[in-house]
Design a protein around this motif. Structure first.
Motif, PDB file in Angstrom:
ATOM      1  N   ALA A   1       0.710  -1.315  -0.238  1.00  0.00           N
ATOM      2  CA  ALA A   1      -0.181   0.006  -0.028  1.00  0.00           C
ATOM      3  C   ALA A   1       0.805   1.268   0.177  1.00  0.00           C
ATOM      4  CB  ALA A   1      -1.002  -0.035   1.108  1.00  0.00           C
ATOM      5  N   ILE A   2       2.008   1.414   0.814  1.00  0.00           N
ATOM      6  CA  ILE A   2       2.712   2.396   0.883  1.00  0.00           C
ATOM      7  C   ILE A   2       3.750   2.497  -0.524  1.00  0.00           C
ATOM      8  CG2 ILE A   2       4.951   3.353   1.960  1.00  0.00           C
ATOM      9  CD1 ILE A   2       3.836   1.960   4.594  1.00  0.00           C
TER      10      ILE A   2
ATOM     11  N   GLU B   1       2.629   1.607  -3.443  1.00  0.00           N
ATOM     12  CA  GLU B   1       1.490   1.971  -4.504  1.00  0.00           C
ATOM     13  C   GLU B   1       1.570   3.502  -4.350  1.00  0.00           C
ATOM     14  OE1 GLU B   1      -2.890   1.659  -5.011  1.00  0.00           O
ATOM     15  OE2 GLU B   1      -2.206  -0.288  -4.766  1.00  0.00           O
ATOM     16  N   ALA B   2       1.446   4.035  -3.159  1.00  0.00           N
ATOM     17  CA  ALA B   2       1.477   5.600  -3.097  1.00  0.00           C
ATOM     18  C   ALA B   2       2.732   6.128  -3.388  1.00  0.00           C
ATOM     19  CB  ALA B   2       0.935   5.759  -1.530  1.00  0.00           C
ATOM     20  N   TYR B   3       4.084   5.639  -3.183  1.00  0.00           N
ATOM     21  CA  TYR B   3       5.131   6.347  -3.044  1.00  0.00           C
ATOM     22  C   TYR B   3       6.034   6.064  -4.186  1.00  0.00           C
ATOM     23  CZ  TYR B   3       4.761   9.045   1.222  1.00  0.00           C
ATOM     24  OH  TYR B   3       4.506   9.966   2.129  1.00  0.00           O
ATOM     25  N   ARG B   4       6.194   4.718  -4.705  1.00  0.00           N
ATOM     26  CA  ARG B   4       7.022   4.317  -5.680  1.00  0.00           C
ATOM     27  C   ARG B   4       8.597   4.731  -5.370  1.00  0.00           C
ATOM     28  NH1 ARG B   4       4.279   0.257  -7.347  1.00  0.00           N
ATOM     29  NH2 ARG B   4       2.179   0.773  -8.105  1.00  0.00           N
ATOM     30  N   ILE B   5       8.794   4.691  -3.977  1.00  0.00           N
ATOM     31  CA  ILE B   5      10.182   5.039  -3.490  1.00  0.00           C
ATOM     32  C   ILE B   5      10.703   3.691  -2.752  1.00  0.00           C
ATOM     33  CG2 ILE B   5      11.422   6.488  -2.001  1.00  0.00           C
ATOM     34  CD1 ILE B   5       9.778   8.644  -2.416  1.00  0.00           C
ATOM     35  N   PRO B   6      11.850   3.120  -3.574  1.00  0.00           N
ATOM     36  CA  PRO B   6      12.353   2.043  -2.725  1.00  0.00           C
ATOM     37  C   PRO B   6      12.593   1.997  -1.233  1.00  0.00           C
ATOM     38  CG  PRO B   6      14.189   3.020  -4.207  1.00  0.00           C
ATOM     39  CD  PRO B   6      12.793   3.665  -4.321  1.00  0.00           C
ATOM     40  N   ASP B   7      12.875   0.942  -0.579  1.00  0.00           N
ATOM     41  CA  ASP B   7      13.122   0.879   0.756  1.00  0.00           C
ATOM     42  C   ASP B   7      12.011   1.284   1.730  1.00  0.00           C
ATOM     43  OD1 ASP B   7      14.887   0.057   2.971  1.00  0.00           O
ATOM     44  OD2 ASP B   7      15.926   1.776   2.931  1.00  0.00           O
TER      45      ASP B   7
ATOM     46  N   SER C   1      -0.925  14.426  -2.439  1.00  0.00           N
ATOM     47  CA  SER C   1      -2.285  13.828  -2.988  1.00  0.00           C
ATOM     48  C   SER C   1      -3.072  13.310  -1.813  1.00  0.00           C
ATOM     49  CB  SER C   1      -2.100  12.722  -4.219  1.00  0.00           C
ATOM     50  OG  SER C   1      -3.293  12.260  -4.472  1.00  0.00           O
ATOM     51  N   VAL C   2      -4.248  14.009  -1.680  1.00  0.00           N
ATOM     52  CA  VAL C   2      -5.232  13.516  -0.557  1.00  0.00           C
ATOM     53  C   VAL C   2      -5.537  12.118  -0.942  1.00  0.00           C
ATOM     54  CG1 VAL C   2      -7.257  13.897   0.696  1.00  0.00           C
ATOM     55  CG2 VAL C   2      -5.629  15.682   0.383  1.00  0.00           C
ATOM     56  N   ASP C   3      -6.070  12.290  -2.347  1.00  0.00           N
ATOM     57  CA  ASP C   3      -6.409  10.590  -2.731  1.00  0.00           C
ATOM     58  C   ASP C   3      -5.581   9.641  -2.584  1.00  0.00           C
ATOM     59  OD1 ASP C   3      -8.997  11.834  -3.587  1.00  0.00           O
ATOM     60  OD2 ASP C   3      -8.412  12.152  -5.407  1.00  0.00           O
ATOM     61  N   ALA C   4      -4.375   9.947  -2.849  1.00  0.00           N
ATOM     62  CA  ALA C   4      -3.081   8.717  -2.691  1.00  0.00           C
ATOM     63  C   ALA C   4      -3.304   8.435  -1.125  1.00  0.00           C
ATOM     64  CB  ALA C   4      -2.004   9.100  -3.119  1.00  0.00           C
TER      65      ALA C   4
ATOM     66  N   ARG D   1      -5.413   8.804   0.946  1.00  0.00           N
ATOM     67  CA  ARG D   1      -6.758   7.926   1.385  1.00  0.00           C
ATOM     68  C   ARG D   1      -6.800   6.632   1.034  1.00  0.00           C
ATOM     69  NH1 ARG D   1     -10.068  11.769  -0.771  1.00  0.00           N
ATOM     70  NH2 ARG D   1     -10.304  12.908   0.932  1.00  0.00           N
ATOM     71  N   THR D   2      -6.309   6.307  -0.070  1.00  0.00           N
ATOM     72  CA  THR D   2      -6.318   5.085  -0.662  1.00  0.00           C
ATOM     73  C   THR D   2      -5.385   4.138   0.081  1.00  0.00           C
ATOM     74  OG1 THR D   2      -6.921   5.759  -2.975  1.00  0.00           O
ATOM     75  CG2 THR D   2      -5.812   3.591  -2.839  1.00  0.00           C
ATOM     76  N   MET D   3      -4.034   4.807   0.426  1.00  0.00           N
ATOM     77  CA  MET D   3      -3.135   4.095   1.010  1.00  0.00           C
ATOM     78  C   MET D   3      -3.855   3.932   2.653  1.00  0.00           C
ATOM     79  SD  MET D   3       0.747   5.305   2.090  1.00  0.00           S
ATOM     80  CE  MET D   3       0.103   7.000   2.661  1.00  0.00           C
ATOM     81  N   SER D   4      -4.218   4.812   3.460  1.00  0.00           N
ATOM     82  CA  SER D   4      -4.892   4.488   4.647  1.00  0.00           C
ATOM     83  C   SER D   4      -5.851   3.357   4.420  1.00  0.00           C
ATOM     84  CB  SER D   4      -5.290   5.907   5.110  1.00  0.00           C
ATOM     85  OG  SER D   4      -5.858   5.735   6.269  1.00  0.00           O
ATOM     86  N   SER D   5      -6.594   3.381   3.518  1.00  0.00           N
ATOM     87  CA  SER D   5      -7.703   2.374   3.499  1.00  0.00           C
ATOM     88  C   SER D   5      -7.034   1.142   3.375  1.00  0.00           C
ATOM     89  CB  SER D   5      -8.792   2.823   2.335  1.00  0.00           C
ATOM     90  OG  SER D   5      -9.525   1.693   2.242  1.00  0.00           O
ATOM     91  N   LYS D   6      -6.301   0.912   2.244  1.00  0.00           N
ATOM     92  CA  LYS D   6      -5.451  -0.434   2.492  1.00  0.00           C
ATOM     93  C   LYS D   6      -4.685  -0.815   3.593  1.00  0.00           C
ATOM     94  CE  LYS D   6      -5.334  -0.345  -2.720  1.00  0.00           C
ATOM     95  NZ  LYS D   6      -4.394  -0.352  -3.822  1.00  0.00           N
ATOM     96  N   ILE D   7      -4.037   0.009   4.199  1.00  0.00           N
ATOM     97  CA  ILE D   7      -3.323  -0.096   5.482  1.00  0.00           C
ATOM     98  C   ILE D   7      -4.328  -0.813   6.486  1.00  0.00           C
ATOM     99  CG2 ILE D   7      -2.219   0.767   7.485  1.00  0.00           C
ATOM    100  CD1 ILE D   7      -0.673   2.457   5.393  1.00  0.00           C
ATOM    101  N   HIS D   8      -5.516   0.100   6.798  1.00  0.00           N
ATOM    102  CA  HIS D   8      -6.332  -0.331   7.503  1.00  0.00           C
ATOM    103  C   HIS D   8      -7.077  -1.679   7.431  1.00  0.00           C
ATOM    104  CE1 HIS D   8     -10.552  -0.221   9.534  1.00  0.00           C
ATOM    105  NE2 HIS D   8      -9.766   0.050  10.366  1.00  0.00           N
ATOM    106  N   SER D   9      -7.300  -2.147   5.890  1.00  0.00           N
ATOM    107  CA  SER D   9      -7.776  -3.422   5.735  1.00  0.00           C
ATOM    108  C   SER D   9      -6.589  -4.573   6.170  1.00  0.00           C
ATOM    109  CB  SER D   9      -7.943  -3.619   4.168  1.00  0.00           C
ATOM    110  OG  SER D   9      -9.060  -2.611   4.033  1.00  0.00           O
ATOM    111  N   ALA D  10      -5.570  -4.140   5.867  1.00  0.00           N
ATOM    112  CA  ALA D  10      -4.561  -5.154   6.266  1.00  0.00           C
ATOM    113  C   ALA D  10      -4.238  -5.536   7.821  1.00  0.00           C
ATOM    114  CB  ALA D  10      -2.926  -4.840   5.651  1.00  0.00           C
ATOM    115  N   ILE D  11      -4.419  -4.404   8.603  1.00  0.00           N
ATOM    116  CA  ILE D  11      -4.403  -4.611  10.070  1.00  0.00           C
ATOM    117  C   ILE D  11      -5.394  -5.132  10.304  1.00  0.00           C
ATOM    118  CG2 ILE D  11      -4.447  -3.198  12.026  1.00  0.00           C
ATOM    119  CD1 ILE D  11      -2.253  -1.232  10.496  1.00  0.00           C
ATOM    120  N   ARG D  12      -6.814  -4.864   9.954  1.00  0.00           N
ATOM    121  CA  ARG D  12      -7.945  -5.315  10.245  1.00  0.00           C
ATOM    122  C   ARG D  12      -8.094  -6.937   9.941  1.00  0.00           C
ATOM    123  NH1 ARG D  12     -13.822  -3.171   8.541  1.00  0.00           N
ATOM    124  NH2 ARG D  12     -13.096  -2.200  10.654  1.00  0.00           N
TER     125      ARG D  12
END
Length: 135
Positions: free
Chosen positions: A27-28, A30-36, A73-76, A78-89
Motif C-alpha cells: 500500500a505504501i 503504491e502511493a510512493y514508488r520510492i524504494p526501501d 495527493s489527498v486521494d493517494a 486516502r487510498t493508502m490509509s484504507s489499504k493499510i487499515h484493511s491489512a491490519i483489520r
C-alpha cells in the motif's frame, strides 16, 4: 525510504503478521514508488496498554505512524490509509479493536531527512522521485 510503525497487541500468528506487513508495504509502495519501504511492528501485552488510565479496559486499538516524504495527493493518502487499515483489520481480527485503528501520517520535506550521511534534498534521485510523485 518510507517507514511505517505499527503499535498493536501481541498475539497474531506469524503467517498473519507476514501477510499484514507485505500488504502494508504494498500500500505504501503504491502511493510512493520510492524504494526501501520498511514496516516495524511493536507488540504489547494487554496489561501494558491503558485507555484513559485503565489497563485492559477494552480491546487494544492499534495505532500506526507513517514517517515519509511529503505526499500532496489527498486521494493517494486516502487510498493508502484504507489499504493499510484493511491489512491490519485482517491480521488482528478478534484480537484488537481494528474499527478504530489510527494511522498518523508525518510528512517531511527532503531537507529535513538525512540518509547515508547526507540530506535527502542533496540526492538527485530522491529529489526527482518526490518531484514526480507530487507533480
Amino acid at each position: 525510504m518510507p517507514q511505517f510503525f505499527i503499535e498493536a497487541p501481541a498475539g497474531i500468528r506469524p503467517e498473519a503478521k507476514q501477510t499484514m506487513m507485505r500488504d502494508v508495504s504494498a500500500a505504501i509502495d503504491e502511493a510512493y514508488r520510492i524504494p526501501d519501504v520498511r514496516v516495524w511492528l511493536r507488540e504489547y501485552p494487554a496489561e501494558n496498554v491503558a485507555q484513559d488510565g485503565r489497563t485492559q479496559a477494552e480491546p487494544i486499538r492499534p495505532v500506526c505512524f507513517l514517517e515519509a516524504p511529503q505526499l500532496h495527493s489527498v486521494d493517494a493518502r486516502r487510498t493508502m490509509s484504507s489499504k493499510i487499515h484493511s491489512a491490519i483489520r485482517a491480521a488482528y481480527k478478534g484480537l484488537a479493536n481494528t474499527d478504530e485503528t489510527l494511522v498518523l501520517m508525518n510528512f517531511y520535506p527532503l531537507e529535513n531527512a538525512g540518509f547515508g550521511g547526507r540530506m535527502q534534498s542533496d540526492n538527485p534521485q530522491i529529489v526527482t522521485a518526490v518531484t514526480q510523485l507530487n507533480a
